[in-house]
Design an enzyme around this catalytic site. Structure first.
Site, PDB file in Angstrom:
ATOM      1  N   HIS A  53       1.032  -1.056   0.149  1.00 21.47           N
ATOM      2  CA  HIS A  53      -0.014   0.039  -0.063  1.00 21.47           C
ATOM      3  C   HIS A  53       0.974   1.268  -0.097  1.00 21.47           C
ATOM      4  O   HIS A  53       1.933   1.283   0.636  1.00 21.47           O
ATOM      5  CB  HIS A  53      -1.184  -0.065   1.393  1.00 21.47           C
ATOM      6  N   GLU A  86      -1.862  -0.270   8.126  1.00 18.03           N
ATOM      7  CA  GLU A  86      -3.107  -1.128   8.762  1.00 18.03           C
ATOM      8  C   GLU A  86      -2.395  -1.993   9.807  1.00 18.03           C
ATOM      9  O   GLU A  86      -1.163  -1.982  10.080  1.00 18.03           O
ATOM     10  CB  GLU A  86      -3.642  -1.898   7.751  1.00 18.03           C
ATOM     11  N   ARG A  99      -1.271  -4.792  -6.512  1.00 17.21           N
ATOM     12  CA  ARG A  99      -0.619  -6.132  -6.405  1.00 17.21           C
ATOM     13  C   ARG A  99       0.594  -6.445  -7.195  1.00 17.21           C
ATOM     14  O   ARG A  99       0.758  -5.921  -8.431  1.00 17.21           O
ATOM     15  CB  ARG A  99      -1.630  -6.811  -6.975  1.00 17.21           C
TER      16      ARG A  99
END
EC number: 5.3.1.8
Length: 320
Positions: A101, A118, A196
């Site tokens: 990310h 996160e 990705r």
């Protein structure tokens, strides 16, 4: 309005790697491979609606517009006023894509989007379950790009075995992937941006290969490390918080309630509780709510005194 703890109807997301394990929490799942339950969300890709009290039926975005600081606290008005966090439950019946990310400053972020730092708390893991967590020492942009081109990306990644109770902090820039057999709670910045690197050459839900984002991924990876940390979370004492993650965007703590634990919100920030195991009640001046595994509650900053009752293990999240 008399402030009270809010519970929301989850937004369920079908994912190629998902399954049906979220049903164990008593959640209602649509047909398909459900990989994500967005438990508390205020994002264009998913906004949860309140299920209880006088705000029932209103989306978190509508609640935010009406009550703002009273609900979120003085620190909670970020990203154009949107709720700053996104709370999920993840059911990984198959491996997630190898991904990374961006941070908030990446110039190619979609308009209005944040970066994504996160953390994961492992609620359940099958024997032998693992995750991918960071690059091996010495991997550079050049060597990783060569490995991708040669179909050898997995040789550059660290594998970590996991079990229930493990916690992983994943700052933006950390290459990672949950793997098959893991059920996790995720606390993250309010973002839905994922790049990705590799997806096992499998088809997506539409039967076509899912898009990869090699250049963006190589741009945002923190090759020298972004400060990712992991820990086991054994609790030595009841009614005491253990810090799992402390970032610029959220603090996450774990606690085990025995009988009764008197707590209080702060005018600076809302509090989110996720129930990991056990049973009990959340009690405040004007009422109470039952607690069971998988539940997520948003406590307004202005709620004040409340208590957790019973024999229950919970996560607590708030703004730093």
């Amino acid at each position: 309005m008399n402030l009270y703890p809010l519970q929301f109807k989850p937004e369920m997301k079908e994912r190629v790697w998902g399954g049906r394990a979220l049903e164990r929490f008593g959640l209602e799942l649509p047909d398909g491979h459900i990989g994500e339950g967005w438990m508390i969300g205020d994002h264009p890709n998913g906004t949860t609606k309140a299920m209880n009290g006088e705000l029932a039926g209103l989306g978190l975005d509508e609640i935010r517009e009406k009550y703002g600081q009273e609900l979120f606290g003085t620190k909670g008005q970020t990203n154009g006023g949107r709720f700053p966090l996104l709370i999920k439950l993840l059911d990984c019946q198959d491996d997630l894509s190898v991904q990374v990310h961006p941070n908030d400053s990446y110039e190619k972020l979609p308009a209005g989007e944040l970066g994504k730092t996160e953390m994961w708390y492992i609620l359940n893991a099958k024997p032998g379950a693992r995750i991918l967590y960071g690059l091996k020492p010495g991997v550079t942009r050049e060597s990783l790009e060569e490995a991708i081109q040669g179909g050898r990306i997995m040789d550059s990644l660290q594998e970590v075995p996991v079990k229930a109770g493990d916690s992983f902090y994943i700052p933006a820039g950390t290459v990672h992937a949950l793997c098959a057999g893991v059920l996790a709670a995720e606390i993250q910045q309010n973002s839905d941006t994922t790049y990705r690197l590799y997806d096992y050459d499998r088809p997506g839900l539409d039967g076509k290969p899912r898009e990869l984002h090699i250049e963006d991924s190589l741009n945002v990876i923190a090759y020298e490390g972004a400060g990712a940390t992991r820990m086991t979370t054994e609790l030595e004492e009841p009614n005491r918080w253990l810090t799992l993650a402390q970032s610029p965007y959220f603090v996450v703590e774990k606690g085990r309630v025995e009988q009764s634990w008197a707590l209080q919100t702060s005018p600076e920030s809302f509090v989110i509780h996720i129930v990991c195991e056990g049973a009990g009640q959340l009690v405040w001046t004007d009422g109470s709510l039952d607690l069971k595994p998988g539940d997520a509650f948003l406590l307004p900053a202005g709620l004040g005194s409340y208590s957790l009752e019973g024999e229950v293990t919970v996560l607590r999240s708030y703004l730093p």
